[in-house]
Motif scaffolding. Sequence first.
Motif, short mmCIF file in Angstrom:
data_model
loop_
_atom_site.label_atom_id
_atom_site.label_comp_id
_atom_site.label_asym_id
_atom_site.label_seq_id
_atom_site.Cartn_x
_atom_site.Cartn_y
_atom_site.Cartn_z
N TYR A 32 0.84 -1.20 0.00
CA TYR A 32 0.00 0.00 0.00
C TYR A 32 0.87 1.24 0.00
CZ TYR A 32 -3.54 -3.35 1.42
OH TYR A 32 -4.37 -4.42 1.46
N CYS A 33 0.40 2.28 -0.62
CA CYS A 33 1.11 3.56 -0.64
C CYS A 33 1.01 4.20 0.75
CB CYS A 33 0.50 4.47 -1.70
SG CYS A 33 1.24 6.13 -1.70
N SER A 34 2.15 4.61 1.31
CA SER A 34 2.13 5.21 2.64
C SER A 34 1.71 6.67 2.59
CB SER A 34 3.52 5.10 3.29
OG SER A 34 4.50 5.70 2.47
N VAL A 35 1.53 7.22 1.36
CA VAL A 35 1.07 8.60 1.23
C VAL A 35 -0.45 8.65 1.12
CG1 VAL A 35 1.14 10.68 -0.23
CG2 VAL A 35 3.23 9.36 0.17
N CYS A 36 -1.01 7.82 0.21
CA CYS A 36 -2.46 7.93 -0.03
C CYS A 36 -3.23 6.65 0.32
CB CYS A 36 -2.72 8.29 -1.50
SG CYS A 36 -2.47 6.92 -2.64
N GLY A 37 -2.53 5.57 0.63
CA GLY A 37 -3.22 4.34 1.04
C GLY A 37 -3.66 3.44 -0.11
N VAL A 55 6.28 2.66 -7.22
CA VAL A 55 5.62 3.92 -7.58
C VAL A 55 4.12 3.74 -7.39
CG1 VAL A 55 5.20 5.59 -9.44
CG2 VAL A 55 7.42 4.41 -9.29
N CYS A 56 3.48 4.71 -6.76
CA CYS A 56 2.03 4.66 -6.58
C CYS A 56 1.35 5.19 -7.83
CB CYS A 56 1.63 5.48 -5.35
SG CYS A 56 -0.16 5.54 -5.15
N ALA A 57 0.52 4.33 -8.46
CA ALA A 57 -0.16 4.73 -9.69
C ALA A 57 -1.30 5.70 -9.39
CB ALA A 57 -0.69 3.50 -10.42
N ALA A 58 -1.73 5.77 -8.13
CA ALA A 58 -2.84 6.65 -7.77
C ALA A 58 -2.36 8.08 -7.53
CB ALA A 58 -3.55 6.12 -6.53
N CYS A 59 -1.32 8.26 -6.71
CA CYS A 59 -0.91 9.62 -6.36
C CYS A 59 0.46 9.99 -6.94
CB CYS A 59 -0.91 9.82 -4.85
SG CYS A 59 0.51 9.08 -3.99
N GLY A 60 1.16 9.03 -7.52
CA GLY A 60 2.44 9.33 -8.17
C GLY A 60 3.63 9.31 -7.23
ZN LIG Z 1 -0.22 6.99 -3.33
#
Ligand SMILES: [Zn+2]
Length: 217
Positions: A32-37, A55-60
């Motif tokens: 999971y992305c630690s920035v946006c989840g 790389v988070c595909a949701a928030c970059g």
């Molecule tokens: Zn993210």
Amino acid sequence: MAVPTQSAASRRCDYRVVVRAGGQTHNFAMRYCSVCGSDRIELRVPAGDHLPRFVCAACGAIHYQNPKVVVGCLPEWDDRVLLCRRAIEPRHGLWTLPAGFLENGETVIAGAARETLEEAGARVEVGELYTMISLPHISQIYMMFRARLVDLDYRAGPESLEVRLFREDEIPWEELAFRTIGRTLRNYFLDRRQGAFPTRVSVIERRTPRPDLVGAG
Ligand SMILES: [Zn+2]
């Protein structure tokens, strides 16, 4: 005492998975992305970079992972050195020099002294850097410093079963916890005969080749 369930064991295994891609080792798989989840995590080379990153595909967000630094001391008292017998895994019951992970915001000297106080209850004057060992397969760097015990008022901390001084002929060579520790001690006793302790920079590779694990679980 509770017996770990299968699922608990599986989760622990997941955490230790090593992902190797493009020559770079990632210490664990990111879920999971630690920035946006978001769970939309991709392992790819970002624009302008040259190595794969999570790389988070949701928030970059690009989640960089870099090596961890282990700092420790080789505490001396006359012709003896101080070793700790580990009370924790890995390598429970085996002997080591006091050492552990450097904390954020901490200097390497302060970290080496702190680990020596925590594990051996020993106060030291930290001296010169002695061995610096890269372990690229687990993305760690060991930095071991020679150190002088201030007094003999040491005691086992919570992570140690026992702490004691050893002469060279008393070192439990077959019961050392880590190859980094064995190498540091062997160099030390050889260098002591020469009367000089140059800083020694070296590498320890994976012990035996094994297929790389890719992905989690
Ligand atoms: Zn993210």
